[in-house]
Design an enzyme around this catalytic site. Structure first.
Site, PDB file in Angstrom:
ATOM      1  N   GLU A 156       1.095  -1.301   0.058  1.00  0.00           N
ATOM      2  CA  GLU A 156      -0.100  -0.007   0.120  1.00  0.00           C
ATOM      3  C   GLU A 156       0.925   1.263   0.258  1.00  0.00           C
ATOM      4  O   GLU A 156       0.364   2.097   1.224  1.00  0.00           O
ATOM      5  CB  GLU A 156      -0.752  -0.091   1.178  1.00  0.00           C
ATOM      6  CG  GLU A 156      -1.616  -1.006   1.043  1.00  0.00           C
ATOM      7  CD  GLU A 156      -2.472  -1.225   2.336  1.00  0.00           C
ATOM      8  OE1 GLU A 156      -2.722  -0.235   3.364  1.00  0.00           O
ATOM      9  OE2 GLU A 156      -3.674  -2.226   2.308  1.00  0.00           O
ATOM     10  N   GLU A 261      -6.786 -10.503  -1.210  1.00  0.00           N
ATOM     11  CA  GLU A 261      -7.067 -10.553  -0.103  1.00  0.00           C
ATOM     12  C   GLU A 261      -8.975 -10.683  -0.384  1.00  0.00           C
ATOM     13  O   GLU A 261      -9.344  -9.543   0.127  1.00  0.00           O
ATOM     14  CB  GLU A 261      -6.467  -9.354   0.391  1.00  0.00           C
ATOM     15  CG  GLU A 261      -4.563  -9.003   0.675  1.00  0.00           C
ATOM     16  CD  GLU A 261      -4.696  -7.657   1.666  1.00  0.00           C
ATOM     17  OE1 GLU A 261      -5.923  -6.897   2.416  1.00  0.00           O
ATOM     18  OE2 GLU A 261      -3.607  -7.816   1.861  1.00  0.00           O
TER      19      GLU A 261
HETATM   20  O1  9MR Z   1      -6.840  -8.251   8.609  1.00  0.00           O
HETATM   21  C1  9MR Z   1      -7.272  -7.012   8.759  1.00  0.00           C
HETATM   22  C2  9MR Z   1      -7.296  -6.284  10.126  1.00  0.00           C
HETATM   23  O2  9MR Z   1      -7.422  -8.112  11.797  1.00  0.00           O
HETATM   24  C3  9MR Z   1      -6.684  -5.778  11.363  1.00  0.00           C
HETATM   25  O3  9MR Z   1      -7.321  -5.277  12.231  1.00  0.00           O
HETATM   26  C4  9MR Z   1      -6.256  -4.653   9.778  1.00  0.00           C
HETATM   27  C5  9MR Z   1      -4.983  -3.628  10.548  1.00  0.00           C
HETATM   28  O4  9MR Z   1      -4.548  -3.170   9.957  1.00  0.00           O
HETATM   29  O5  9MR Z   1      -5.944  -4.809   9.058  1.00  0.00           O
HETATM   30  C6  9MR Z   1      -6.447  -5.830   8.425  1.00  0.00           C
HETATM   31  O6  9MR Z   1      -5.600  -6.635   6.752  1.00  0.00           O
HETATM   32  C7  9MR Z   1      -5.575  -5.732   5.985  1.00  0.00           C
HETATM   33  C8  9MR Z   1      -4.103  -6.275   4.980  1.00  0.00           C
HETATM   34  O7  9MR Z   1      -3.393  -6.261   6.495  1.00  0.00           O
HETATM   35  C9  9MR Z   1      -3.840  -5.121   4.225  1.00  0.00           C
HETATM   36  N1  9MR Z   1      -4.774  -4.979   3.362  1.00  0.00           N
HETATM   37  C10 9MR Z   1      -6.220  -4.376   3.908  1.00  0.00           C
HETATM   38  C11 9MR Z   1      -6.797  -5.414   5.019  1.00  0.00           C
HETATM   39  C12 9MR Z   1      -7.831  -5.037   5.858  1.00  0.00           C
HETATM   40  O8  9MR Z   1      -8.089  -3.811   5.917  1.00  0.00           O
END
Ligand code: 9MR
Length: 366
Positions: A156, A261
């Site tokens: 990102e 994802e």
């Molecule tokens: O699914 C993840 C969630 O449990 C966390 O709280 C969150 C915090 O940043 O991150 C989520 O995963 C993210 C992933 O690492 C990167 N792309 C977006 C995902 C959804 O937010």
């Protein structure tokens, strides 16, 4: 008497055959077997799943998936909580879990502006950020050298308009940090596939920025093997044309394309994407399906998944992995973002680990 026995027998046969028919019908091939010759099928794993806390969930994971990404435990805040302290406990367990169950692990993620350790906030000097950046990549990628299949090296780094996000890394290290991250990862773990990962990078402006970023990494002499399109989309609004163009344009750069994802949100939201800093207030209208998903939305969800997988199959020579962001609806992050405590239905398995209509549509393509 004879007739009675016979008819009881024939009823038995009829019952038995309808039973067998039902088994085959309700129990199609597992996802990973159905798409075995096409691409890997992955899931995101949380701590309880890595710890094998729930036997039903554990069986489901082992049966359905041949790839996994840790949902959180390899992020820098968790794996590198203090300047000179790393905590590899859960990440090591994940690697073991993958080995034991023949599941390829995608490390997620080395360099990300979010979920950074607290101590980063106190750092003011660029030299110290450089030291953190270098040590972090060397230590984490080095530890899992030969043990993880791939890394999301940078996650990102782009804004929606395709410009570079003004992250702590860009501010202190300049845009060269992108190529540097790939070079360091390559040195630390030479045989691991190295990816750039983002959301909305199928959208034209962000995609153009992503292509520019990839070209710069390539021109620097660093190796980049693939690009991850996260795929956090919304029901009834899957950008199929943008996705197809992206598969073609990214693979024209010599890269593998992954959907990293995948989930499809069915709940209302007034923006797209997955920027975790965006939030909305809760209200009954914002949580409309607390008691179940209406038939028409369930059908739309199934149709959307079917259309997506048709497209993935059309480009199976370019798409190497499709990873769902969670095992079942109950553990999806979308129950708590951008509104806390909602009931969302974004995946192929429901809260009871049962396959949903979308699952049958997807597997039915094979
Ligand atoms: O699914 C993840 C969630 O449990 C966390 O709280 C969150 C915090 O940043 O991150 C989520 O995963 C993210 C992933 O690492 C990167 N792309 C977006 C995902 C959804 O937010």
């Amino acid at each position: 008497m004879k007739t009675k026995v016979l008819s009881a027998f024939s009823i038995g046969v009829v019952l038995f055959s309808s039973f067998t028919f039902q088994i085959t019908n309700d129990n199609p091939k597992a996802l990973k077997d159905a798409f075995k010759k096409d691409f890997l099928i992955g899931t995101a794993l949380n701590n309880s799943q890595i710890d094998e806390k729930d036997a039903t969930v554990n069986d489901l994971i082992k049966k359905q998936f041949n790839a996994a990404t840790p949902e959180n435990i390899m992020k820098s805040a968790l794996i590198h909580p203090k300047w000179d302290t790393y905590d590899f406990t859960m990440a090591d367990k994940l690697v073991e879990y993958g080995k034991k169950n023949n599941i390829k692990i995608n490390g997620h993620t080395l360099i990300w502006h979010s979920q950074l350790p607290n101590f980063i906030r106190g750092i003011k000097s660029s030299d110290s950020i450089r030291t953190f950046f270098t040590d972090h990549i060397k230590t984490v990628a080095g530890r899992y050298k030969g043990k993880v299949f791939s890394w999301d090296v940078v996650n990102e780094a782009l804004n929606e308009d395709g410009t570079l996000r003004n992250s702590v890394f860009l501010k202190h290290l300049g845009e060269g940090y992108l190529a540097d991250a790939f070079k360091l990862a390559q040195e630390a773990s030479p045989n691991t596939e190295l990816y750039y990962n983002d959301y909305n990078n199928e959208q034209p402006a962000k995609r153009a920025g992503c292509i520019k970023l990839i070209k710069k990494i390539q021109e620097s002499g660093a190796r980049i093997d693939g690009v991850g399109i996260q795929g956090h989309w919304h029901v009834g609004k899957i950008p199929l044309k943008d996705i197809e163009e992206s598969i073609l344009e990214y693979s024209a750069l010599g890269l593998k394309v992954m959907f990293t994802e995948l989930d499809i949100e069915v709940l209302p939201r007034n923006f797209q994407g997955a920027d975790v800093s965006q939030r909305m207030a809760n209200s009954p209208e914002m949580n409309p399906y607390a008691n179940g998903l209406p038939e028409n939305v369930q059908k739309q969800l199934a149709d959307d998944y079917e259309a997506l997988f048709k497209l993935f199959l059309k480009h199976k020579d370019k798409v190497t992995r499709v990873t769902f962001w969670g095992v079942n609806d109950g553990d999806s992050w979308l129950n708590n973002w951008p509104v806390r405590g909602r009931t969302s239905y974004p995946l192929l398995f429901d809260r009871n680990n049962q396959p949903k209509p979308a699952y049958f549509k997807v597997v039915g393509l094979k």
